[in-house]
Design an enzyme around this catalytic site. Sequence first.
Site, PDB file in Angstrom:
ATOM      1  N   LYS A 292       0.850  -7.438 -10.199  1.00 17.82           N
ATOM      2  CA  LYS A 292       0.920  -6.458 -11.281  1.00 17.82           C
ATOM      3  C   LYS A 292       0.102  -6.927 -12.483  1.00 17.82           C
ATOM      4  CE  LYS A 292       5.483  -4.608 -10.064  1.00 17.82           C
ATOM      5  NZ  LYS A 292       6.877  -4.411 -10.507  1.00 17.82           N
TER       6      LYS A 292
ATOM      7  N   GLU B 261      11.831  -9.252   0.376  1.00 23.17           N
ATOM      8  CA  GLU B 261      11.985  -9.549  -1.053  1.00 23.17           C
ATOM      9  C   GLU B 261      13.140 -10.507  -1.313  1.00 23.17           C
ATOM     10  OE1 GLU B 261      10.103  -5.982  -3.774  1.00 23.17           O
ATOM     11  OE2 GLU B 261      12.270  -6.073  -3.536  1.00 23.17           O
TER      12      GLU B 261
ATOM     13  N   HIS C 276       3.224  -0.091  23.848  1.00 24.88           N
ATOM     14  CA  HIS C 276       1.871   0.187  24.330  1.00 24.88           C
ATOM     15  C   HIS C 276       0.798  -0.386  23.398  1.00 24.88           C
ATOM     16  CE1 HIS C 276       3.041   3.004  27.615  1.00 24.88           C
ATOM     17  NE2 HIS C 276       4.147   3.017  26.897  1.00 24.88           N
TER      18      HIS C 276
END
Length: 425
Positions: free
Chosen positions: A414, A278, A299
């Site tokens: 948003k 951010e 792995h």
Amino acid sequence: MMKLDSTQALLKEDISSYQEQVSRIHKMIHDKSGAGNDRLGWVDWAENYDKEEFERMIKVAEKLNDKTDCVVVCGIGGSYLGARAAIEMIQGLYPDQAKEVVFIGNTFSSNYISQVLNHIKDKDVVVNVISKSGTTTETALAFRLLKQFMERKYGKEECRERILATTDRSKGTLKELANKEGYETFVIPDDIGGRYSVITPVGLLPMALMGIDIREVMKGLQAAYADLNTDDLSKNDAYQYAVARRILQNQGYNVEMFVTYEPQLQCLGEWFKQLMGESEGKEGKGILPDSATFSTDLHSLGQFIQEGKKVLFETLLAVEKPTLDSVVPTDPDNLDGMNYLAGKNLDWINKMAMKGTLAAHVETGGVPNLQISIPDMSAYSFGYQCYWFFKATAMTCYMLDINPFDQPGVEVYKKNMFKLLGKPE
């Protein structure tokens, strides 16, 4: 407390050559004269934090201790990641205590929210809802359900004691609701943004409710504030790290993998990703932050890191002393072939895995590695490292000539979401 080793970072420039730029930006940070200067309250928070409120948090936590076996933290982003990272780092994933912490308000998932409400139905619950505005959708939705749950379980009168709100000092939906219902409130400072707020009541109150000594957190913060209040690159490892990131990006590395060897630091990696992502990801600039927990993720990701496209560098956070340790026992049958490790400490084995991996990635794979060491996973160390990473983030972002403290891009999703949900204009 925290040291940077850049000897295996494969840097093609000398960090010290950036001293003049670092000195200029250091002054800008401490003078609070750069972009986003209204969000630089964290710089001197170690000195200027509200002492009365701090002691009130401790008293509230002590008062609620005997009637709590489950702390529910309701928040998202900076309003939960820092607290979770701290609690897991300091107490571990399976602490030897009756009290547990549950996080909600960080997702729309019906499965998750329903399971949380079912999980806590027979527990002694205290809720800490965290939101500056009170209208963050994920948190507000979850708290509406939590509030109903708590009132049915305890009644409104007892909820005044069991629900704590961390929000704006004087305005906003959550502040108004807290005043109306009589919840005790704690303040999210106006000049400290969410991803920097773990050192405020946003992070400190959940820590205190979980029995962590937040005085130790603040002592660590204060020590880092003293240690890092210098522009001298030879003495400021946080600034060295900031410069090294810029050098590596100039060399074509646009992904940073934050690596730990402790599962209880996995959420610290998530916090790191928000802090860097951010703060730095703007204007088509920045390094993409990623995280991994070794040896587990070796792995799955190890092959790509070793031989894949050279797009990433690693930042390794190494813990010098584990909180707990065990010794490998001897087995007379030795069917698993592990007797060669009998008598060895697990932490020693973990460190040998780290040393071997580092050599493989750097020497054979050609993957740059920055190594940061911390002494332990204590509350003090957590407070210290918060300030260390804050200073590094501010420096590395200002070196890109961007505002480290806003996040304009997150508003786009948003707006689209609210339109689809039918939210009134």
